[in-house]
Design an enzyme around this catalytic site. Structure first.
Site, PDB file in Angstrom:
ATOM      1  N   ASP A  97       0.658  -0.921   0.184  1.00 59.47           N
ATOM      2  CA  ASP A  97       0.158  -0.317   0.204  1.00 59.47           C
ATOM      3  C   ASP A  97       1.131   1.645   0.370  1.00 59.47           C
ATOM      4  O   ASP A  97       2.137   0.874   0.241  1.00 59.47           O
ATOM      5  CB  ASP A  97      -0.549  -0.273   1.077  1.00 59.47           C
TER       6      ASP A  97
ATOM      7  N   CYS B  87       3.757  -2.965   3.682  1.00 62.87           N
ATOM      8  CA  CYS B  87       2.669  -1.933   4.355  1.00 62.87           C
ATOM      9  C   CYS B  87       3.899  -0.950   5.597  1.00 62.87           C
ATOM     10  O   CYS B  87       4.721  -1.336   5.533  1.00 62.87           O
ATOM     11  CB  CYS B  87       1.559  -2.533   5.113  1.00 62.87           C
TER      12      CYS B  87
ATOM     13  N   THR C 213       3.324  -1.259   9.267  1.00 64.42           N
ATOM     14  CA  THR C 213       4.123  -2.050  10.162  1.00 64.42           C
ATOM     15  C   THR C 213       4.124  -2.988   9.233  1.00 64.42           C
ATOM     16  O   THR C 213       5.074  -4.731   9.759  1.00 64.42           O
ATOM     17  CB  THR C 213       2.683  -2.202  10.789  1.00 64.42           C
TER      18      THR C 213
ATOM     19  N   HIS D 103      10.966 -24.172   9.005  1.00 65.22           N
ATOM     20  CA  HIS D 103      10.253 -24.312   9.838  1.00 65.22           C
ATOM     21  C   HIS D 103       8.797 -23.746   9.115  1.00 65.22           C
ATOM     22  O   HIS D 103       8.100 -25.145   9.571  1.00 65.22           O
ATOM     23  CB  HIS D 103      10.206 -23.882  10.981  1.00 65.22           C
TER      24      HIS D 103
ATOM     25  N   HIS E  87       7.999 -31.051  10.260  1.00 66.11           N
ATOM     26  CA  HIS E  87       7.541 -29.615  10.261  1.00 66.11           C
ATOM     27  C   HIS E  87       6.510 -30.267   8.280  1.00 66.11           C
ATOM     28  O   HIS E  87       5.613 -29.106   8.612  1.00 66.11           O
ATOM     29  CB  HIS E  87       9.022 -28.468   9.109  1.00 66.11           C
TER      30      HIS E  87
HETATM   31  C1  RB5 Z   1      -2.185   2.983   7.101  1.00 65.10           C
HETATM   32  O1  RB5 Z   1      -1.706   3.638   7.403  1.00 65.10           O
HETATM   33  C2  RB5 Z   1      -1.072   1.723   7.544  1.00 65.10           C
HETATM   34  O2  RB5 Z   1      -1.834   1.150   8.093  1.00 65.10           O
HETATM   35  C3  RB5 Z   1      -0.971   0.076   6.335  1.00 65.10           C
HETATM   36  O3  RB5 Z   1       0.689   0.434   5.723  1.00 65.10           O
HETATM   37  C4  RB5 Z   1      -0.301  -0.925   7.186  1.00 65.10           C
HETATM   38  O4  RB5 Z   1       0.142  -0.146   8.574  1.00 65.10           O
HETATM   39  C5  RB5 Z   1      -1.711  -1.616   8.384  1.00 65.10           C
HETATM   40  O5  RB5 Z   1      -1.479  -3.076   9.309  1.00 65.10           O
END
Ligand code: RB5
Length: 140
Positions: free
Chosen positions: A9, A65, A67, A98, A133
């Site tokens: 994203d 993304c 995080t 694994h 595994h």
């Molecule tokens: C976008 O702001 C953020 O929420 C997305 O990139 C991601 O981290 C969601 O888990």
């Protein structure tokens, strides 16, 4: 040639482009499922496209993304997807050995480019160990 299916994203857009550049320099074929700019977009749409394509083609996927967490939650809703959110190289290696991880999830706002590329390299070059595994993977 191994093909890598990749998506992000807006929160992972810059890191995704660094990963694409890196993979191409190593002669991997890369298929980019978007997004294609830093304009705000919805990570589930991209995660779904990559997850479905990994299941259809048996290639590996990489999702980025902010995080890495949203992407991994969505991808792991698909039976047959084993998406791993990694922030270190040990986890990247172990999840291949694994868990036979077939999707790697990274967070641009967590992991710097240098470490992220090391994680990608180790995740791509490490083989699944099989054996006990495989039995465990077949339990879900
Ligand atoms: C976008 O702001 C953020 O929420 C997305 O990139 C991601 O981290 C969601 O888990």
């Amino acid at each position: 040639m191994t093909k890598i299916l990749i998506g992000s994203d807006h929160g992972g857009y810059k890191l995704k482009n660094e990963i694409i550049k890196h993979l191409k320099s190593l002669d991997f074929e890369v298929e980019d499922y978007g997004c294609y700019s830093e304009e705000s977009c919805d990570y589930p749409e991209v995660a779904k496209k990559v997850a479905e394509s990994v299941l259809d083609t048996n290639n590996k996927g990489i999702l980025v993304c902010g995080t890495g967490i949203g992407m991994s939650i969505v991808a792991n809703r698909y039976n047959g997807i084993r998406a791993s959110h990694c922030t270190d190289t040990f986890t990247a290696r172990m999840t291949r050995m694994h868990n036979d991880s077939n999707v790697l999830c990274l967070g641009e706002r967590i992991t710097g480019v240098g470490l992220a590329l090391d994680i990608v390299d180790i995740w791509l070059k490490t083989d699944f160990e099989g054996g006990r595994h495989l039995r465990r993977i077949n339990m879900y």
